[in-house]
Scaffold this motif. Structure first.
Motif, PDB file in Angstrom:
ATOM      1  N   GLU A 171       0.838  -1.201   0.000  1.00  0.00           N
ATOM      2  CA  GLU A 171       0.000   0.000   0.000  1.00  0.00           C
ATOM      3  C   GLU A 171       0.875   1.255   0.000  1.00  0.00           C
ATOM      4  N   LEU A 172       0.310   2.337  -0.487  1.00  0.00           N
ATOM      5  CA  LEU A 172       1.054   3.597  -0.587  1.00  0.00           C
ATOM      6  C   LEU A 172       1.402   4.151   0.790  1.00  0.00           C
ATOM      7  N   TYR A 173       0.472   4.026   1.741  1.00  0.00           N
ATOM      8  CA  TYR A 173       0.750   4.566   3.074  1.00  0.00           C
ATOM      9  C   TYR A 173       1.864   3.780   3.772  1.00  0.00           C
ATOM     10  N   LEU A 174       1.962   2.484   3.488  1.00  0.00           N
ATOM     11  CA  LEU A 174       3.061   1.712   4.076  1.00  0.00           C
ATOM     12  C   LEU A 174       4.403   2.152   3.507  1.00  0.00           C
TER      13      LEU A 174
ATOM     14  N   LEU B  84       5.099   5.144   2.441  1.00  0.00           N
ATOM     15  CA  LEU B  84       5.389   6.443   3.041  1.00  0.00           C
ATOM     16  C   LEU B  84       5.869   6.287   4.481  1.00  0.00           C
ATOM     17  N   LEU B  85       5.190   5.451   5.240  1.00  0.00           N
ATOM     18  CA  LEU B  85       5.613   5.199   6.626  1.00  0.00           C
ATOM     19  C   LEU B  85       7.015   4.590   6.671  1.00  0.00           C
ATOM     20  N   ASP B  86       7.283   3.701   5.726  1.00  0.00           N
ATOM     21  CA  ASP B  86       8.609   3.079   5.665  1.00  0.00           C
ATOM     22  C   ASP B  86       9.687   4.122   5.455  1.00  0.00           C
ATOM     23  N   ARG B  87       9.450   5.040   4.528  1.00  0.00           N
ATOM     24  CA  ARG B  87      10.468   6.057   4.231  1.00  0.00           C
ATOM     25  C   ARG B  87      10.672   7.015   5.398  1.00  0.00           C
ATOM     26  N   ILE B  88       9.651   7.233   6.211  1.00  0.00           N
ATOM     27  CA  ILE B  88       9.773   8.154   7.341  1.00  0.00           C
ATOM     28  C   ILE B  88      10.288   7.431   8.583  1.00  0.00           C
ATOM     29  N   LEU B  89       9.704   6.285   8.898  1.00  0.00           N
ATOM     30  CA  LEU B  89       9.996   5.634  10.173  1.00  0.00           C
ATOM     31  C   LEU B  89      11.300   4.838  10.197  1.00  0.00           C
ATOM     32  N   THR B  90      11.698   4.256   9.083  1.00  0.00           N
ATOM     33  CA  THR B  90      12.899   3.420   9.104  1.00  0.00           C
ATOM     34  C   THR B  90      14.148   4.205   9.520  1.00  0.00           C
ATOM     35  N   PRO B  91      14.418   5.386   8.946  1.00  0.00           N
ATOM     36  CA  PRO B  91      15.600   6.125   9.430  1.00  0.00           C
ATOM     37  C   PRO B  91      15.471   6.557  10.886  1.00  0.00           C
ATOM     38  N   VAL B  92      14.255   6.909  11.312  1.00  0.00           N
ATOM     39  CA  VAL B  92      14.054   7.311  12.703  1.00  0.00           C
ATOM     40  C   VAL B  92      14.325   6.132  13.637  1.00  0.00           C
TER      41      VAL B  92
ATOM     42  N   LEU C  87       6.928  -5.144   5.457  1.00  0.00           N
ATOM     43  CA  LEU C  87       5.537  -4.779   5.172  1.00  0.00           C
ATOM     44  C   LEU C  87       5.427  -3.869   3.949  1.00  0.00           C
ATOM     45  N   ALA C  88       6.379  -2.957   3.800  1.00  0.00           N
ATOM     46  CA  ALA C  88       6.283  -1.979   2.723  1.00  0.00           C
ATOM     47  C   ALA C  88       6.834  -2.487   1.397  1.00  0.00           C
ATOM     48  N   ARG C  89       7.915  -3.232   1.431  1.00  0.00           N
ATOM     49  CA  ARG C  89       8.587  -3.626   0.183  1.00  0.00           C
ATOM     50  C   ARG C  89       8.519  -5.121  -0.094  1.00  0.00           C
ATOM     51  N   GLY C  90       8.066  -5.878   0.879  1.00  0.00           N
ATOM     52  CA  GLY C  90       7.969  -7.314   0.671  1.00  0.00           C
ATOM     53  C   GLY C  90       9.168  -8.053   1.245  1.00  0.00           C
ATOM     54  N   ASP C  91       8.941  -9.338   1.563  1.00  0.00           N
ATOM     55  CA  ASP C  91      10.007 -10.117   2.188  1.00  0.00           C
ATOM     56  C   ASP C  91      11.143 -10.431   1.217  1.00  0.00           C
ATOM     57  N   ALA C  92      10.842 -10.525  -0.075  1.00  0.00           N
ATOM     58  CA  ALA C  92      11.894 -10.838  -1.047  1.00  0.00           C
ATOM     59  C   ALA C  92      12.937  -9.722  -1.099  1.00  0.00           C
TER      60      ALA C  92
END
Length: 143
Positions: free
Chosen positions: A3-6, A8-16, A51-56
Motif C-alpha cells: 500500500e502507498l501509506y506503508l 510512506l511510513l517506511d520512508r519516514i519511520l525506518t531512518p528514525v 511490510l512496505a517492500r515485501g520479504d523478497a
C-alpha cells in the motif's frame, strides 16, 4: 503490491528507528536502553521494510548476512564476558581501556562490547524470525 501509506511510513519511520537504535545502543548500561532494546528497534525497522517492500526485497538485502552476524555477535558477547577472567579472575567483570585520540582520552569497556554482541544477536535473530513468518505458505501445506 504494498500500500502507498506503508511505503510512506517506511520512508519516514525506518531512518528514525535506526537512529533511535543507535542512541539506545550507545546509552548502554548508564541509562535505559542497551543492546537488547536496540536490537528489537532495528528488527522493527526491518519489519517496516518487510511490510512496505515485501520479504523478497529484505531477504535479498540482508538475508545472506543474518547468520554470520548472529554468530559474530555471540562471539563478541562471549569474548567480552571472558575478558574479566584474564585481568581480574572473575567472569563478567568489566574491563576498561583508555585510548588517546586527538588529545582526548576515550574510555571503552567490555560492557559496551557485550552490548554490541547482544545487539547483533537480537537484531539478526528477530529479523530472521520475521522473514520466516513472512514466507508464503506452500500450496497444499498448512497455513
Amino acid at each position: 503490491m504494498p500500500e502507498l501509506y506503508l511505503a510512506l511510513l517506511d520512508r519516514i519511520l525506518t531512518p528514525v528507528l535506526l537512529l533511535l537504535a543507535v542512541i539506545f545502543l550507545l546509552a548502554g548500561h548508564n541509562a535505559p536502553g542497551g543492546g537488547f532494546i536496540a536490537g528489537l528497534v532495528v528488527a522493527s525497522a526491518f519489519l517496516m521494510q518487510i511490510l512496505a517492500r515485501g520479504d523478497a526485497f529484505v531477504r535479498r538485502l540482508i538475508g545472506p548476512y543474518l547468520q554470520p552476524l548472529m554468530g559474530a555477535g555471540l562471539l563478541i558477547a562471549a569474548a567480552s564476558s571472558l575478558a574479566g577472567i584474564g585481568r581480574y579472575g572473575q567472569f563478567f567483570e568489566g574491563v576498561w581501556w583508555q585510548l588517546q585520540l586527538g588529545g582526548r582520552a576515550w574510555e571503552f569497556g567490555s560492557p559496551a562490547l557485550f552490548d554490541i554482541g547482544v545487539f547483533l544477536v537480537v537484531s539478526t535473530f528477530v529479523t530472521s524470525y520475521l522473514l520466516e513468518l513472512s514466507r508464503p505458505a506452500k500450496e497444499g501445506g498448512r497455513k
